[in-house]
Scaffold this motif. Structure first.
Motif, PDB file in Angstrom:
ATOM      1  N   LYS A  50     -70.044  15.322 -14.338  1.00 57.43           N
ATOM      2  CA  LYS A  50     -71.037  14.736 -13.422  1.00 57.43           C
ATOM      3  C   LYS A  50     -71.453  13.348 -13.890  1.00 57.43           C
ATOM      4  O   LYS A  50     -71.621  12.439 -13.075  1.00 57.43           O
ATOM      5  CB  LYS A  50     -72.261  15.646 -13.303  1.00 57.43           C
ATOM      6  N   ILE A  51     -71.613  13.194 -15.194  1.00 59.66           N
ATOM      7  CA  ILE A  51     -71.971  11.878 -15.751  1.00 59.66           C
ATOM      8  C   ILE A  51     -70.862  10.872 -15.464  1.00 59.66           C
ATOM      9  O   ILE A  51     -71.126   9.741 -15.034  1.00 59.66           O
ATOM     10  CB  ILE A  51     -72.240  11.974 -17.270  1.00 59.66           C
ATOM     11  N   GLN A  52     -69.621  11.268 -15.679  1.00 58.72           N
ATOM     12  CA  GLN A  52     -68.494  10.361 -15.431  1.00 58.72           C
ATOM     13  C   GLN A  52     -68.416   9.998 -13.951  1.00 58.72           C
ATOM     14  O   GLN A  52     -68.177   8.833 -13.609  1.00 58.72           O
ATOM     15  CB  GLN A  52     -67.184  11.006 -15.895  1.00 58.72           C
ATOM     16  N   THR A  53     -68.631  10.958 -13.081  1.00 56.05           N
ATOM     17  CA  THR A  53     -68.617  10.678 -11.647  1.00 56.05           C
ATOM     18  C   THR A  53     -69.742   9.711 -11.284  1.00 56.05           C
ATOM     19  O   THR A  53     -69.535   8.757 -10.524  1.00 56.05           O
ATOM     20  CB  THR A  53     -68.770  11.995 -10.846  1.00 56.05           C
ATOM     21  N   ALA A  54     -70.927   9.957 -11.832  1.00 56.83           N
ATOM     22  CA  ALA A  54     -72.061   9.070 -11.557  1.00 56.83           C
ATOM     23  C   ALA A  54     -71.799   7.666 -12.088  1.00 56.83           C
ATOM     24  O   ALA A  54     -72.139   6.671 -11.428  1.00 56.83           O
ATOM     25  CB  ALA A  54     -73.331   9.644 -12.189  1.00 56.83           C
TER      26      ALA A  54
END
Length: 108
Positions: A56-60
Motif C-alpha cells: 500500500k505504501i509503494q502504491t501510494a
C-alpha cells in the motif's frame, strides 16, 4: 479373599493413576501443539499485514509521484506562458529603465 480385593483395588488405583497421567500428558501435548499453531498463525498474520502495508505504501508513493510530476509539468507550462506573455513588456521596461539611468547619470 480380602487380599485379592485389596490387590484388585490397588491395581484399579494404579490403572486409574496411569490413565490420569496419560490424559494429562495428552492434554499437555495438545496444549503445546495448539499454542505452537496459534503462534505460527500470529506470525503469518503479522507477516501478511506487513507485506500488505508495504504494498500500500509503494502504491501510494507511485500515485503521489505521478501526481507531483503532473503538477510540476502544469506549473512549468504556466510559468512558460507567463514568461512568454510578459517577455516583450519586460524588454520594453528594461530598455526604458536603462534610458532613464543613462539620461540621469550620463554615459560615463
Amino acid at each position: 479373599m480380602a487380599t485379592n480385593l485389596i490387590d484388585e483395588i490397588r491395581a484399579a488405583e494404579e490403572k486409574a493413576e496411569k490413565s490420569v497421567q496419560e490424559a494429562r500428558a495428552e492434554v499437555a501435548g495438545s496444549l503445546n501443539q495448539a499454542t505452537s499453531e496459534a503462534e505460527n498463525a500470529i506470525k503469518e498474520a503479522k507477516q501478511s499485514a506487513t507485506k500488505q502495508f508495504r504494498e500500500k505504501i509503494q502504491t501510494a508513493e507511485r500515485t503521489a509521484e505521478a501526481k507531483a510530476r503532473s503538477i510540476v509539468s502544469e506549473r512549468e507550462a504556466e510559468a512558460r506562458t507567463f514568461y512568454t506573455g510578459y517577455r516583450d513588456k519586460i524588454s520594453k521596461v528594461a530598455g526604458w529603465i536603462t534610458e532613464e539611468v543613462m539620461v540621469r547619470y550620463g554615459r560615463g
